[in-house]
Design a protein around this motif. Structure first.
Motif, mmCIF file in Angstrom:
data_model
loop_
_atom_site.group_PDB
_atom_site.id
_atom_site.type_symbol
_atom_site.label_atom_id
_atom_site.label_comp_id
_atom_site.label_asym_id
_atom_site.label_seq_id
_atom_site.Cartn_x
_atom_site.Cartn_y
_atom_site.Cartn_z
ATOM 1 N N ILE A 1 0.819 -1.212 0.000
ATOM 2 C CA ILE A 1 0.000 0.000 0.000
ATOM 3 C C ILE A 1 0.857 1.268 0.000
ATOM 4 C CG2 ILE A 1 -1.707 1.310 1.318
ATOM 5 C CD1 ILE A 1 -2.885 -1.444 2.150
ATOM 6 N N PRO A 2 1.884 1.390 0.859
ATOM 7 C CA PRO A 2 2.726 2.594 0.781
ATOM 8 C C PRO A 2 3.399 2.753 -0.585
ATOM 9 C CG PRO A 2 3.101 1.444 2.845
ATOM 10 C CD PRO A 2 2.269 0.528 2.010
ATOM 11 N N SER A 3 3.865 1.631 -1.158
ATOM 12 C CA SER A 3 4.521 1.700 -2.458
ATOM 13 C C SER A 3 3.578 2.233 -3.529
ATOM 14 C CB SER A 3 5.026 0.308 -2.858
ATOM 15 O OG SER A 3 5.424 0.279 -4.218
ATOM 16 N N TRP A 4 2.322 1.762 -3.505
ATOM 17 C CA TRP A 4 1.400 2.168 -4.552
ATOM 18 C C TRP A 4 0.892 3.591 -4.366
ATOM 19 C CZ3 TRP A 4 0.850 1.020 -9.280
ATOM 20 C CH2 TRP A 4 1.386 -0.193 -9.737
ATOM 21 N N HIS A 5 0.811 4.070 -3.162
ATOM 22 C CA HIS A 5 0.508 5.488 -2.978
ATOM 23 C C HIS A 5 1.588 6.341 -3.651
ATOM 24 C CE1 HIS A 5 -3.107 5.679 -0.600
ATOM 25 N NE2 HIS A 5 -2.645 4.821 0.296
ATOM 26 N N SER A 6 2.840 5.952 -3.473
ATOM 27 C CA SER A 6 3.948 6.694 -4.070
ATOM 28 C C SER A 6 3.950 6.579 -5.591
ATOM 29 C CB SER A 6 5.271 6.175 -3.496
ATOM 30 O OG SER A 6 6.373 6.792 -4.118
ATOM 31 N N LEU A 7 3.718 5.363 -6.115
ATOM 32 C CA LEU A 7 3.721 5.169 -7.562
ATOM 33 C C LEU A 7 2.586 5.931 -8.232
ATOM 34 C CD1 LEU A 7 4.623 1.380 -7.907
ATOM 35 C CD2 LEU A 7 5.989 3.334 -8.665
ATOM 36 N N VAL B 1 -5.969 2.537 -2.416
ATOM 37 C CA VAL B 1 -5.209 3.544 -3.160
ATOM 38 C C VAL B 1 -6.018 4.236 -4.248
ATOM 39 C CG1 VAL B 1 -3.064 2.304 -2.704
ATOM 40 C CG2 VAL B 1 -4.274 1.917 -4.875
ATOM 41 N N GLY B 2 -7.234 3.775 -4.525
ATOM 42 C CA GLY B 2 -8.079 4.477 -5.471
ATOM 43 C C GLY B 2 -8.084 3.893 -6.875
ATOM 44 N N PRO B 3 -8.812 4.541 -7.795
ATOM 45 C CA PRO B 3 -9.109 3.971 -9.107
ATOM 46 C C PRO B 3 -8.028 4.138 -10.159
ATOM 47 C CG PRO B 3 -10.248 6.050 -8.862
ATOM 48 C CD PRO B 3 -9.593 5.777 -7.548
ATOM 49 N N MET B 4 -6.874 4.716 -9.822
ATOM 50 C CA MET B 4 -5.798 4.761 -10.819
ATOM 51 C C MET B 4 -5.406 3.352 -11.261
ATOM 52 S SD MET B 4 -3.406 6.306 -12.669
ATOM 53 C CE MET B 4 -2.959 7.948 -12.113
#
Length: 315
Positions: free
Chosen positions: A148-154, A189-192
């Motif tokens: 989850i932290p990684s994907w927020h950053s990406l 992380v949402g719909p991206m």
């Protein structure tokens, strides 16, 4: 309307210009280019295109000359690996995002990533059962502390590069590999992020891609047209968790095959019909990894099936 795309690694036997000409000859409309990581990127030189506007202009000019566009850039690898490999793969993901911005490409295809199971792990760890009880503790750590932290950053980086969508492939040995895990990540992380629905992987995991399509609906951002055959007389004895190398196709429980060699035309017609029902109108990107035939033959036969199965008319 669904478009016919090619993941160009399927024609890695051809140099770039010959591949483009062959794609045009076959009636392909779009190309999906691998940029590196688990691909050797046979048709796109990431650093060259990133560093030279002239090189980008020439690259795009050739595609335009043959009436082709880019469906996506693909940087599949494991950016969450807890070692030097993960660092290298993450760097290439960042470079791919930046190149997408320079090329005007709005979609990235990649995988979710797979970390270790704890802080001390030096290798990725794919947890596939809820027992023994410590498995769930490790899985929770993977998601909470790494994924989850990684994907927020990406996602923030992707937004800065004007990318609209990231399609995660439902591949094994990744934290996101089915409908449930994709939905779980989107909640965080949402719909991206959405799904790159690849039927072949769900086949060997015992699922049904038609049901996955119905479950995901608008969360499907990309589709790989790739087939797999469950091998009669072998999977009944060995099950579907087969660690034999892909080259050992004569003794494996399942194999990647050209379209139609695992599931027939009727099956693919229904699959595309279901995709249309749930509103998918994006690329159908052929990925061909049948080791029992040469690439040109496998791609040709697969394209013939796609033209017969996809819900559109061809000139």
């Amino acid at each position: 309307m669904m478009t016919l795309s090619l993941m160009t690694d399927a024609l890695s036997c051809l140099p770039f210009l010959d591949m483009v000409k062959k794609a045009k000859e076959m009636g392909i409309q779009q190309l999906e280019f691998a940029t590196g990581n688990w691909s050797n990127s046979p048709h796109l030189q990431l650093d060259t295109l990133s560093g030279s506007s002239d090189a980008r202009q020439e690259f795009l000019g050739i595609l335009d000359e043959y009436g082709l566009s880019i469906s996506a850039l693909n940087c599949s690898g494991n950016h969450l690996a807890p070692n030097a490999l993960g660092a290298r793969h993450l760097e290439l993901v960042h470079k791919t995002f930046a190149l997408a911005s320079l090329l005007g490409v709005k979609k990235i295809v990649m995988m979710s990533g797979l970390p270790g199971a704890c802080e001390e792990d030096a290798s990725p760890n794919w947890i596939t059962t809820s027992w023994p009880p410590e498995n769930l503790q490790m899985l929770d750590w993977q998601w909470r502390e790494r994924l989850i932290p990684s994907w927020h950053s990406l996602i923030k980086r992707a937004q800065d590069c004007n990318i609209d969508a990231i399609a995660l492939e439902n591949h094994g040995s990744q934290l996101v590999y089915n409908a449930y895990t994709l939905k779980h990540l989107r909640e965080e992380v949402g719909p991206m992020v959405g799904m790159n629905l690849d039927p072949s992987h769900l086949f060997w995991m015992g699922g049904d891609p038609r049901a996955m399509a119905r479950s995901l609906g608008s969360m499907i951002y990309h589709v790989h047209a790739k087939d797999a055959r469950i091998e009669e007389g072998l999977f009944q004895v060995q099950g579907l968790l087969d660690t034999q190398p892909i080259e050992a196709y004569a003794t494996r429980s399942w194999n990647y095959v050209a379209l139609g060699y695992g599931h027939d035309l009727s099956w693919w017609k229904e699959f595309f019909s279901v995709l249309a029902m749930v509103g998918y109108d994006g690329p159908i990107s052929l990925e061909m990894e049948d080791m029992t035939m040469d690439q040109i033959t496998g791609v040709t036969k697969s394209i013939e099936l796609l033209k017969a199965a996809m819900p559109r008319c061809w000139e």
